[in-house]
Design an enzyme around this catalytic site. Sequence first.
Site, PDB file in Angstrom:
ATOM      1  N   CYS A  17      15.354   3.135 -92.635  1.00  0.00           N
ATOM      2  CA  CYS A  17      15.041   3.878 -93.860  1.00  0.00           C
ATOM      3  C   CYS A  17      14.878   2.960 -95.068  1.00  0.00           C
ATOM      4  CB  CYS A  17      16.110   4.917 -94.157  1.00  0.00           C
ATOM      5  SG  CYS A  17      16.211   6.180 -92.898  1.00  0.00           S
ATOM      6  N   ASN A  47      13.411  13.753 -94.095  1.00  0.00           N
ATOM      7  CA  ASN A  47      13.657  12.312 -94.207  1.00  0.00           C
ATOM      8  C   ASN A  47      12.593  11.574 -93.391  1.00  0.00           C
ATOM      9  OD1 ASN A  47      14.562   9.695 -93.909  1.00  0.00           O
ATOM     10  ND2 ASN A  47      16.682  10.243 -93.475  1.00  0.00           N
ATOM     11  N   HIS A  75      15.709   7.489-101.839  1.00  0.00           N
ATOM     12  CA  HIS A  75      15.452   7.862-100.443  1.00  0.00           C
ATOM     13  C   HIS A  75      15.841   9.325-100.235  1.00  0.00           C
ATOM     14  CE1 HIS A  75      15.230   7.832 -96.185  1.00  0.00           C
ATOM     15  NE2 HIS A  75      16.528   7.794 -95.967  1.00  0.00           N
TER      16      HIS A  75
HETATM   17  C1  LIG Z   1      23.892  15.891 -90.727  1.00  0.00           C
HETATM   18  C2  LIG Z   1      24.523  16.636 -91.894  1.00  0.00           C
HETATM   19  C3  LIG Z   1      23.460  17.481 -92.593  1.00  0.00           C
HETATM   20  C4  LIG Z   1      25.583  17.577 -91.344  1.00  0.00           C
HETATM   21  O1  LIG Z   1      26.197  18.278 -92.393  1.00  0.00           O
HETATM   22  P1  LIG Z   1      27.796  18.361 -92.457  1.00  0.00           P
HETATM   23  O2  LIG Z   1      28.136  19.252 -93.575  1.00  0.00           O
HETATM   24  O3  LIG Z   1      28.310  16.949 -92.490  1.00  0.00           O
HETATM   25  O4  LIG Z   1      28.127  19.077 -91.108  1.00  0.00           O
HETATM   26  P2  LIG Z   1      29.029  18.565 -89.886  1.00  0.00           P
HETATM   27  O5  LIG Z   1      28.533  17.274 -89.328  1.00  0.00           O
HETATM   28  O6  LIG Z   1      30.442  18.597 -90.350  1.00  0.00           O
HETATM   29  O7  LIG Z   1      28.767  19.680 -88.839  1.00  0.00           O
HETATM   30  C5  LIG Z   1      29.220  20.967 -89.052  1.00  0.00           C
HETATM   31  C6  LIG Z   1      28.846  21.823 -87.875  1.00  0.00           C
HETATM   32  O8  LIG Z   1      27.440  22.097 -87.937  1.00  0.00           O
HETATM   33  C7  LIG Z   1      26.881  21.907 -86.649  1.00  0.00           C
HETATM   34  N1  LIG Z   1      25.465  21.565 -86.766  1.00  0.00           N
HETATM   35  C8  LIG Z   1      24.887  20.341 -86.772  1.00  0.00           C
HETATM   36  N2  LIG Z   1      23.564  20.472 -86.889  1.00  0.00           N
HETATM   37  C9  LIG Z   1      23.304  21.788 -86.958  1.00  0.00           C
HETATM   38  C10 LIG Z   1      22.118  22.549 -87.089  1.00  0.00           C
HETATM   39  N3  LIG Z   1      20.911  21.969 -87.178  1.00  0.00           N
HETATM   40  N4  LIG Z   1      22.242  23.891 -87.149  1.00  0.00           N
HETATM   41  C11 LIG Z   1      23.419  24.515 -87.076  1.00  0.00           C
HETATM   42  N5  LIG Z   1      24.579  23.843 -86.938  1.00  0.00           N
HETATM   43  C12 LIG Z   1      24.510  22.491 -86.897  1.00  0.00           C
HETATM   44  C13 LIG Z   1      27.704  20.811 -86.044  1.00  0.00           C
HETATM   45  O9  LIG Z   1      27.596  20.861 -84.627  1.00  0.00           O
HETATM   46  C14 LIG Z   1      29.099  21.162 -86.517  1.00  0.00           C
HETATM   47  O10 LIG Z   1      29.585  22.155 -85.687  1.00  0.00           O
HETATM   48  P3  LIG Z   1      31.126  22.140 -85.216  1.00  0.00           P
HETATM   49  O11 LIG Z   1      31.909  22.224 -86.499  1.00  0.00           O
HETATM   50  O12 LIG Z   1      31.212  23.348 -84.352  1.00  0.00           O
HETATM   51  O13 LIG Z   1      31.305  20.843 -84.517  1.00  0.00           O
HETATM   52  C15 LIG Z   1      25.174  15.658 -92.900  1.00  0.00           C
HETATM   53  O14 LIG Z   1      26.319  15.075 -92.331  1.00  0.00           O
HETATM   54  C16 LIG Z   1      24.239  14.580 -93.350  1.00  0.00           C
HETATM   55  O15 LIG Z   1      23.244  14.830 -93.987  1.00  0.00           O
HETATM   56  N6  LIG Z   1      24.581  13.319 -93.050  1.00  0.00           N
HETATM   57  C17 LIG Z   1      23.742  12.213 -93.410  1.00  0.00           C
HETATM   58  C18 LIG Z   1      22.609  12.141 -92.413  1.00  0.00           C
HETATM   59  C19 LIG Z   1      21.507  11.233 -92.880  1.00  0.00           C
HETATM   60  O16 LIG Z   1      21.105  11.287 -94.005  1.00  0.00           O
HETATM   61  N7  LIG Z   1      21.007  10.418 -91.963  1.00  0.00           N
HETATM   62  C20 LIG Z   1      19.940   9.542 -92.224  1.00  0.00           C
HETATM   63  C21 LIG Z   1      20.395   8.425 -93.079  1.00  0.00           C
HETATM   64  S1  LIG Z   1      19.083   7.510 -93.656  1.00  0.00           S
END
Ligand SMILES: CC(C)(COP(=O)(O)OP(=O)(O)OC[C@H]1O[C@@H](n2cnc3c(N)ncnc32)[C@H](O)[C@@H]1OP(=O)(O)O)[C@@H](O)C(=O)NCCC(=O)NCCS
Length: 329
Positions: free
Chosen positions: A116, A286, A256
């Site tokens: 990224c 993204n 980003h």
């Molecule tokens: C991925 C992201 C959106 C998840 O949001 P979050 O609030 O952290 O959520 P969590 O990881 O705690 O997951 C919560 C629940 O949602 C679930 N979940 C994940 N993706 C899901 C989706 N697309 N739809 C529904 N539920 C989803 C998970 O399985 C988890 O379930 P569980 O509690 O039963 O295990 C967030 O962590 C994020 O944006 N992280 C950075 C990712 C990123 O930017 N990556 C690229 C970097 S350049």
Amino acid sequence: MAELVPAGIAGIGHFVPEQVIDNEWFTKTLDTSDEWIQQRTGIVERRWLRDDEKPCDMFVGAGKMAMEDAGVNPEDIDMIVIGTVSGDYTAPSAACIVQARLGLPKCGAFDVAAACSGFMYALAVGSQFIETGRYKNVLVIGGDAMSRMIDKQDRSTVVLFGDGAGAVVLQPHATCKQGLIEDIHIGADGEGAKYIIRPRGGAGDPMTHEILDERSHYITMEGRPVYRFAASKMIWLLDWAMQGQDPDKLGWMIPHQMNRRILEQATSHLGIPPEKVLHNISKYGNTSSGSVPILMSEGYHKGLYEKDTYLVLGAFGCGLTWAGARILW
Ligand SMILES: CC(C)(COP(=O)(O)OP(=O)(O)OC[C@H]1O[C@@H](n2cnc3c(N)ncnc32)[C@H](O)[C@@H]1OP(=O)(O)O)[C@@H](O)C(=O)NCCC(=O)NCCS
């Protein structure tokens, strides 16, 4: 040592595929919802290449637009560098394919792999060749085809990513008289490699049927640590970029586009008014290395940038890597 030649941005372009994938599309096969995706990420839709399209189609489109905008011809380009981890082939580089397709001279052509942060790393490399006085026109492209690297069965990653590319033509600032690159920072912490990774199928663990069956050649991600990393780095970078500068000269933040919540938290922590922060995550998700240059190109072509104000660019990603730039428009 000869005096440095400040680098400027002579032209900007971008390209996104036509195919729109909305949040509803995922609900056909995965346990997810439009509401979850929008609330947690701010993404409404993203663009994905169709099966008969290739990543280099996007790099060529973005590069062409930037060259036209700068008013340079293919034969003027002295070097092309592409920040990407998803070229058409593992080898040769995407830059070699794009050099030939754009009809550039037999100039240096290479890729920079920083996920990224790829465009920003490529910008750092390209601007050095202007600053040393070595070259007069450098084409820098950033982009990725994330749809080709994510597991369509993994709801925690598949909804986040889109495909797209952006590009700039760099020239000596004295020639183009806009977009003075005042400072660039690049950084990495390889201890964090495990947080976003394609675990298997690379040259360290070449592809087998077993790898294909277990789907470990796709990107896996630990969302929470990546979220914390991106939020803290974003705050650090904005601070770094404007340290010792007149805050009233901040024109636009161009961060980003990884998660709308991260961006809002970081900018409110720093007291930056939301109207100074560009975003397009709702439309494109993204796009990895494409994220910053697409956003920068859209703002530029809308005529948003005012002379003598700062653009602050920031990127973070797999590696873990990060990068920032302060550009005086
Ligand atoms: C991925 C992201 C959106 C998840 O949001 P979050 O609030 O952290 O959520 P969590 O990881 O705690 O997951 C919560 C629940 O949602 C679930 N979940 C994940 N993706 C899901 C989706 N697309 N739809 C529904 N539920 C989803 C998970 O399985 C988890 O379930 P569980 O509690 O039963 O295990 C967030 O962590 C994020 O944006 N992280 C950075 C990712 C990123 O930017 N990556 C690229 C970097 S350049």
